[in-house]
Design a protein around this motif. Structure first.
Motif, PDB file in Angstrom:
ATOM      1  N   ALA A  49     -12.728   3.375 -13.397  1.00 54.49           N
ATOM      2  CA  ALA A  49     -11.867   3.985 -14.414  1.00 54.49           C
ATOM      3  C   ALA A  49     -10.391   3.699 -14.163  1.00 54.49           C
ATOM      4  O   ALA A  49      -9.528   4.168 -14.911  1.00 54.49           O
ATOM      5  N   GLY A  50     -10.088   2.953 -13.092  1.00 55.51           N
ATOM      6  CA  GLY A  50      -8.707   2.568 -12.813  1.00 55.51           C
ATOM      7  C   GLY A  50      -7.928   3.512 -11.926  1.00 55.51           C
ATOM      8  O   GLY A  50      -6.703   3.407 -11.836  1.00 55.51           O
ATOM      9  N   CYS A  51      -8.597   4.427 -11.262  1.00 55.07           N
ATOM     10  CA  CYS A  51      -7.920   5.383 -10.388  1.00 55.07           C
ATOM     11  C   CYS A  51      -7.680   4.778  -9.000  1.00 55.07           C
ATOM     12  O   CYS A  51      -8.459   3.951  -8.538  1.00 55.07           O
ATOM     13  N   ARG A  52      -6.624   5.239  -8.344  1.00 52.08           N
ATOM     14  CA  ARG A  52      -6.429   4.944  -6.921  1.00 52.08           C
ATOM     15  C   ARG A  52      -7.128   6.074  -6.163  1.00 52.08           C
ATOM     16  O   ARG A  52      -6.907   7.252  -6.454  1.00 52.08           O
ATOM     17  N   VAL A  53      -7.975   5.698  -5.196  1.00 50.93           N
ATOM     18  CA  VAL A  53      -8.807   6.687  -4.503  1.00 50.93           C
ATOM     19  C   VAL A  53      -8.630   6.568  -2.997  1.00 50.93           C
ATOM     20  O   VAL A  53      -8.706   5.472  -2.432  1.00 50.93           O
ATOM     21  N   TYR A  54      -8.414   7.720  -2.375  1.00 55.45           N
ATOM     22  CA  TYR A  54      -8.342   7.836  -0.921  1.00 55.45           C
ATOM     23  C   TYR A  54      -9.510   8.709  -0.479  1.00 55.45           C
ATOM     24  O   TYR A  54      -9.582   9.883  -0.855  1.00 55.45           O
ATOM     25  N   VAL A  55     -10.424   8.169   0.299  1.00 57.57           N
ATOM     26  CA  VAL A  55     -11.571   8.925   0.791  1.00 57.57           C
ATOM     27  C   VAL A  55     -11.248   9.396   2.199  1.00 57.57           C
ATOM     28  O   VAL A  55     -10.919   8.586   3.082  1.00 57.57           O
ATOM     29  N   VAL A  56     -11.353  10.697   2.425  1.00 58.99           N
ATOM     30  CA  VAL A  56     -11.019  11.278   3.725  1.00 58.99           C
ATOM     31  C   VAL A  56     -12.251  11.171   4.625  1.00 58.99           C
ATOM     32  O   VAL A  56     -13.174  11.982   4.531  1.00 58.99           O
ATOM     33  N   GLY A  57     -12.258  10.161   5.487  1.00 59.55           N
ATOM     34  CA  GLY A  57     -13.425   9.837   6.292  1.00 59.55           C
ATOM     35  C   GLY A  57     -13.922  10.967   7.166  1.00 59.55           C
ATOM     36  O   GLY A  57     -15.131  11.111   7.376  1.00 59.55           O
ATOM     37  N   ASP A  58     -13.016  11.798   7.683  1.00 60.14           N
ATOM     38  CA  ASP A  58     -13.447  12.897   8.545  1.00 60.14           C
ATOM     39  C   ASP A  58     -13.737  14.176   7.747  1.00 60.14           C
ATOM     40  O   ASP A  58     -13.962  15.234   8.325  1.00 60.14           O
ATOM     41  N   ALA A  59     -13.756  14.061   6.414  1.00 60.12           N
ATOM     42  CA  ALA A  59     -14.063  15.204   5.562  1.00 60.12           C
ATOM     43  C   ALA A  59     -15.151  14.860   4.538  1.00 60.12           C
ATOM     44  O   ALA A  59     -15.249  15.486   3.501  1.00 60.12           O
ATOM     45  N   VAL A  60     -15.945  13.831   4.848  1.00 65.16           N
ATOM     46  CA  VAL A  60     -17.136  13.522   4.057  1.00 65.16           C
ATOM     47  C   VAL A  60     -18.329  13.492   5.001  1.00 65.16           C
ATOM     48  O   VAL A  60     -18.190  13.152   6.173  1.00 65.16           O
ATOM     49  N   GLY A  61     -19.487  13.844   4.485  1.00 63.73           N
ATOM     50  CA  GLY A  61     -20.668  13.881   5.342  1.00 63.73           C
ATOM     51  C   GLY A  61     -21.934  13.505   4.602  1.00 63.73           C
ATOM     52  O   GLY A  61     -21.979  13.493   3.373  1.00 63.73           O
ATOM     53  N   SER A  62     -22.936  13.199   5.393  1.00 64.40           N
ATOM     54  CA  SER A  62     -24.290  12.919   4.904  1.00 64.40           C
ATOM     55  C   SER A  62     -25.264  13.546   5.893  1.00 64.40           C
ATOM     56  O   SER A  62     -24.889  13.912   7.009  1.00 64.40           O
ATOM     57  N   ARG A  63     -26.521  13.597   5.519  1.00 63.76           N
ATOM     58  CA  ARG A  63     -27.531  14.135   6.427  1.00 63.76           C
ATOM     59  C   ARG A  63     -27.650  13.284   7.689  1.00 63.76           C
ATOM     60  O   ARG A  63     -27.874  13.794   8.767  1.00 63.76           O
ATOM     61  N   MET A  97       0.855  -1.191   0.000  1.00 59.45           N
ATOM     62  CA  MET A  97       0.000   0.000   0.000  1.00 59.45           C
ATOM     63  C   MET A  97       0.886   1.234   0.000  1.00 59.45           C
ATOM     64  O   MET A  97       1.635   1.457   0.942  1.00 59.45           O
ATOM     65  N   PRO A  98       0.840   2.030  -1.052  1.00 58.61           N
ATOM     66  CA  PRO A  98       1.694   3.215  -1.127  1.00 58.61           C
ATOM     67  C   PRO A  98       1.190   4.358  -0.246  1.00 58.61           C
ATOM     68  O   PRO A  98      -0.001   4.440   0.053  1.00 58.61           O
ATOM     69  N   LEU A  99       2.134   5.196   0.129  1.00 60.32           N
ATOM     70  CA  LEU A  99       1.761   6.424   0.817  1.00 60.32           C
ATOM     71  C   LEU A  99       1.198   7.408  -0.200  1.00 60.32           C
ATOM     72  O   LEU A  99       1.413   7.271  -1.404  1.00 60.32           O
ATOM     73  N   ILE A 100       0.497   8.417   0.287  1.00 63.71           N
ATOM     74  CA  ILE A 100      -0.116   9.410  -0.584  1.00 63.71           C
ATOM     75  C   ILE A 100       0.964  10.422  -0.976  1.00 63.71           C
ATOM     76  O   ILE A 100       1.470  11.156  -0.134  1.00 63.71           O
ATOM     77  N   ASP A 101       1.294  10.441  -2.244  1.00 65.27           N
ATOM     78  CA  ASP A 101       2.388  11.255  -2.774  1.00 65.27           C
ATOM     79  C   ASP A 101       1.813  12.556  -3.349  1.00 65.27           C
ATOM     80  O   ASP A 101       0.994  12.514  -4.281  1.00 65.27           O
ATOM     81  N   PRO A 102       2.247  13.710  -2.830  1.00 63.07           N
ATOM     82  CA  PRO A 102       1.667  14.972  -3.322  1.00 63.07           C
ATOM     83  C   PRO A 102       1.948  15.237  -4.799  1.00 63.07           C
ATOM     84  O   PRO A 102       1.193  15.956  -5.447  1.00 63.07           O
ATOM     85  N   THR A 103       2.997  14.642  -5.343  1.00 60.39           N
ATOM     86  CA  THR A 103       3.310  14.871  -6.756  1.00 60.39           C
ATOM     87  C   THR A 103       2.423  14.042  -7.676  1.00 60.39           C
ATOM     88  O   THR A 103       2.430  14.261  -8.888  1.00 60.39           O
ATOM     89  N   ARG A 104       1.679  13.090  -7.102  1.00 62.16           N
ATOM     90  CA  ARG A 104       0.792  12.233  -7.894  1.00 62.16           C
ATOM     91  C   ARG A 104      -0.663  12.365  -7.455  1.00 62.16           C
ATOM     92  O   ARG A 104      -1.473  11.501  -7.763  1.00 62.16           O
ATOM     93  N   THR A 105      -0.986  13.415  -6.704  1.00 62.94           N
ATOM     94  CA  THR A 105      -2.315  13.518  -6.093  1.00 62.94           C
ATOM     95  C   THR A 105      -3.103  14.703  -6.641  1.00 62.94           C
ATOM     96  O   THR A 105      -2.543  15.747  -6.935  1.00 62.94           O
ATOM     97  N   LEU A 106      -4.408  14.511  -6.715  1.00 62.93           N
ATOM     98  CA  LEU A 106      -5.348  15.599  -6.953  1.00 62.93           C
ATOM     99  C   LEU A 106      -6.367  15.546  -5.818  1.00 62.93           C
ATOM    100  O   LEU A 106      -6.845  14.462  -5.471  1.00 62.93           O
ATOM    101  N   LEU A 107      -6.671  16.686  -5.218  1.00 58.95           N
ATOM    102  CA  LEU A 107      -7.709  16.766  -4.188  1.00 58.95           C
ATOM    103  C   LEU A 107      -9.030  17.062  -4.881  1.00 58.95           C
ATOM    104  O   LEU A 107      -9.167  18.071  -5.580  1.00 58.95           O
TER     105      LEU A 107
END
Length: 177
Positions: free
Chosen positions: A117-131, A1-11
């Motif tokens: 689509a083949g992307c690696r995705v990191y979901v930020v659990g404390d920065a997502v919400g629902s009603r 499992m790779p670390l999140i690399d800022p040079t390969r990341t989009l927020l």
């Protein structure tokens, strides 16, 4: 499992819109953590893409997170990956760090589409919400089951930094404290 690399990341910030946020459970936390991530992204040269779901009905992105005028990606489909032109807006080879609302609708459908689509995705659990909290929890579990990694704001920020010797370390750490 790779670390999140800022040079390969989009927020990717999904649908944090004026008329939606008052209905989101713990919306202040979602907004604060997304704000920390967008500020860190700016400091570390990580590109940011913001989506808006049916802006005519839900309003534009909340002012504190709004991109420059005309820079938000408008969509009507719940999953952004289904929206015409969205996948073309993603730089090739970028991993996606995802925040936003609602976790069980637009975030979930976008994440599943990105994974397909083949992307690696990191979901930020404390920065997502629902009603409702149970919808958020179910969405996080389902996204993880499909292959998304569930992370926290601090995990992302410190992985982007990589070391206490990073030239922007003090500036970025102030965002967390």
């Amino acid at each position: 499992m790779p670390l999140i690399d800022p040079t390969r990341t989009l927020l990717l910030v999904i649908d944090l819109q004026i008329r939606l946020m008052p209905a989101i459970a713990a919306s202040a936390d979602v907004l604060a953590n997304t704000g920390r991530l967008t500020a860190a992204a700016r400091l570390l040269d990580v590109p940011v893409l913001v989506t808006e779901q049916n802006a005519g009905g839900l309003g534009t992105t909340v002012p504190e997170l709004a991109p420059e005028p005309g820079r938000a990606f408008p969509k009507m489909s719940f999953g952004a990956a289904r929206a015409p032109g969205f996948l073309d807006r993603l730089p090739r080879g970028r991993d996606l760090v995802v925040t936003g609302c609602e976790a069980h609708i637009c975030v979930l459908q976008t994440v599943v589409g990105l994974l397909e689509a083949g992307c690696r995705v990191y979901v930020v659990g404390d920065a997502v919400g629902s009603r409702r909290a149970e919808n958020r929890e179910a969405a996080l579990g389902r996204m993880a089951a499909h292959g998304a990694e569930i992370v926290t704001t601090e995990m992302v920020v410190f992985e982007w930094l990589g070391t206490a010797r990073h030239p922007r370390f003090r500036e970025v750490v102030k965002l967390i404290k």
